[in-house]
Motif scaffolding. Structure first.
Motif, mmCIF file in Angstrom:
data_model
loop_
_atom_site.group_PDB
_atom_site.id
_atom_site.type_symbol
_atom_site.label_atom_id
_atom_site.label_comp_id
_atom_site.label_asym_id
_atom_site.label_seq_id
_atom_site.Cartn_x
_atom_site.Cartn_y
_atom_site.Cartn_z
ATOM 1 N N VAL A 131 -14.689 -20.590 -51.226
ATOM 2 C CA VAL A 131 -15.000 -19.930 -49.961
ATOM 3 C C VAL A 131 -14.381 -20.714 -48.813
ATOM 4 N N SER A 132 -14.469 -22.025 -48.886
ATOM 5 C CA SER A 132 -13.895 -22.883 -47.847
ATOM 6 C C SER A 132 -12.375 -22.718 -47.785
ATOM 7 N N ASN A 133 -11.722 -22.634 -48.955
ATOM 8 C CA ASN A 133 -10.267 -22.449 -49.001
ATOM 9 C C ASN A 133 -9.863 -21.098 -48.410
ATOM 10 N N VAL A 134 -10.611 -20.058 -48.743
ATOM 11 C CA VAL A 134 -10.318 -18.726 -48.220
ATOM 12 C C VAL A 134 -10.491 -18.715 -46.702
ATOM 13 N N THR A 135 -11.588 -19.310 -46.237
ATOM 14 C CA THR A 135 -11.853 -19.377 -44.799
ATOM 15 C C THR A 135 -10.747 -20.142 -44.095
ATOM 16 N N SER A 136 -10.315 -21.238 -44.678
ATOM 17 C CA SER A 136 -9.243 -22.047 -44.096
ATOM 18 C C SER A 136 -7.933 -21.265 -44.060
ATOM 19 N N THR A 137 -7.638 -20.552 -45.133
ATOM 20 C CA THR A 137 -6.411 -19.753 -45.193
ATOM 21 C C THR A 137 -6.432 -18.650 -44.145
ATOM 22 N N LEU A 138 -7.563 -17.962 -44.007
ATOM 23 C CA LEU A 138 -7.684 -16.905 -43.001
ATOM 24 C C LEU A 138 -7.542 -17.474 -41.597
ATOM 25 N N SER A 139 -8.084 -18.658 -41.393
ATOM 26 C CA SER A 139 -7.951 -19.312 -40.089
ATOM 27 C C SER A 139 -6.489 -19.626 -39.800
ATOM 28 N N ASN A 140 -5.770 -20.084 -40.818
ATOM 29 C CA ASN A 140 -4.336 -20.376 -40.649
ATOM 30 C C ASN A 140 -3.560 -19.105 -40.312
ATOM 31 N N PHE A 141 -3.920 -17.988 -40.952
ATOM 32 C CA PHE A 141 -3.269 -16.715 -40.638
ATOM 33 C C PHE A 141 -3.539 -16.318 -39.188
ATOM 34 N N ASP A 166 -4.184 -18.369 -36.724
ATOM 35 C CA ASP A 166 -3.385 -19.261 -35.887
ATOM 36 C C ASP A 166 -1.932 -18.803 -35.837
ATOM 37 N N ALA A 167 -1.401 -18.406 -36.985
ATOM 38 C CA ALA A 167 -0.012 -17.946 -37.047
ATOM 39 C C ALA A 167 0.153 -16.667 -36.233
ATOM 40 N N ALA A 168 -0.799 -15.763 -36.327
ATOM 41 C CA ALA A 168 -0.723 -14.515 -35.565
ATOM 42 C C ALA A 168 -0.768 -14.803 -34.071
ATOM 43 N N SER A 169 -1.615 -15.746 -33.672
ATOM 44 C CA SER A 169 -1.691 -16.120 -32.252
ATOM 45 C C SER A 169 -0.379 -16.727 -31.777
ATOM 46 N N THR A 170 0.210 -17.574 -32.597
ATOM 47 C CA THR A 170 1.485 -18.206 -32.250
ATOM 48 C C THR A 170 2.584 -17.161 -32.121
ATOM 49 N N ILE A 171 2.622 -16.217 -33.050
ATOM 50 C CA ILE A 171 3.626 -15.144 -33.009
ATOM 51 C C ILE A 171 3.425 -14.284 -31.770
ATOM 52 N N ALA A 172 2.180 -13.950 -31.459
ATOM 53 C CA ALA A 172 1.900 -13.133 -30.273
ATOM 54 C C ALA A 172 2.320 -13.865 -29.004
ATOM 55 N N ALA A 173 2.054 -15.158 -28.932
ATOM 56 C CA ALA A 173 2.440 -15.939 -27.748
ATOM 57 C C ALA A 173 3.957 -16.018 -27.632
ATOM 58 N N ALA A 174 4.638 -16.208 -28.751
ATOM 59 C CA ALA A 174 6.105 -16.271 -28.731
ATOM 60 C C ALA A 174 6.692 -14.929 -28.309
ATOM 61 N N ARG A 175 6.104 -13.847 -28.781
ATOM 62 C CA ARG A 175 6.581 -12.505 -28.414
ATOM 63 C C ARG A 175 6.373 -12.258 -26.922
ATOM 64 N N ALA A 176 5.209 -12.623 -26.421
ATOM 65 C CA ALA A 176 4.938 -12.449 -24.989
ATOM 66 C C ALA A 176 5.910 -13.272 -24.157
ATOM 67 N N SER A 177 6.192 -14.468 -24.612
ATOM 68 C CA SER A 177 7.138 -15.337 -23.904
ATOM 69 C C SER A 177 8.537 -14.745 -23.919
ATOM 70 N N SER A 178 8.951 -14.199 -25.048
ATOM 71 C CA SER A 178 10.292 -13.609 -25.129
ATOM 72 C C SER A 178 10.396 -12.356 -24.267
#
Length: 70
Positions: free
Chosen positions: A7-17, A19-31
């Protein structure tokens, strides 16, 4: 039933996803902001070029009128 580490691994993986989605959204907004700024710079440069051409034409017409008046 999955153990706590699974459960901890799944939660961590979802959190990483997330974070990645937030980073992609920020990069897209910046571009998008960068492209908008570049479009505005191009518009201003075109306006400057048109004004310079207009001023050149006016100057040449003034020379022609001056020459005709002499």
């Amino acid at each position: 039933m999955p153990g706590p580490s699974t459960v901890s691994n799944v939660t961590s993986t979802l959190s990483n996803f997330g974070d990645a989605a937030s980073t992609i959204a920020a990069a897209r907004a910046s571009s998008i902001a960068t492209m908008a700024a570049q479009d505005e710079i191009a518009r201003i440069q075109n306006e400057i070029a048109l004004n310079q051409a207009k001023n050149s034409v006016i100057e040449e017409l003034g020379k022609g009128v001056k020459a005709l008046a002499q």
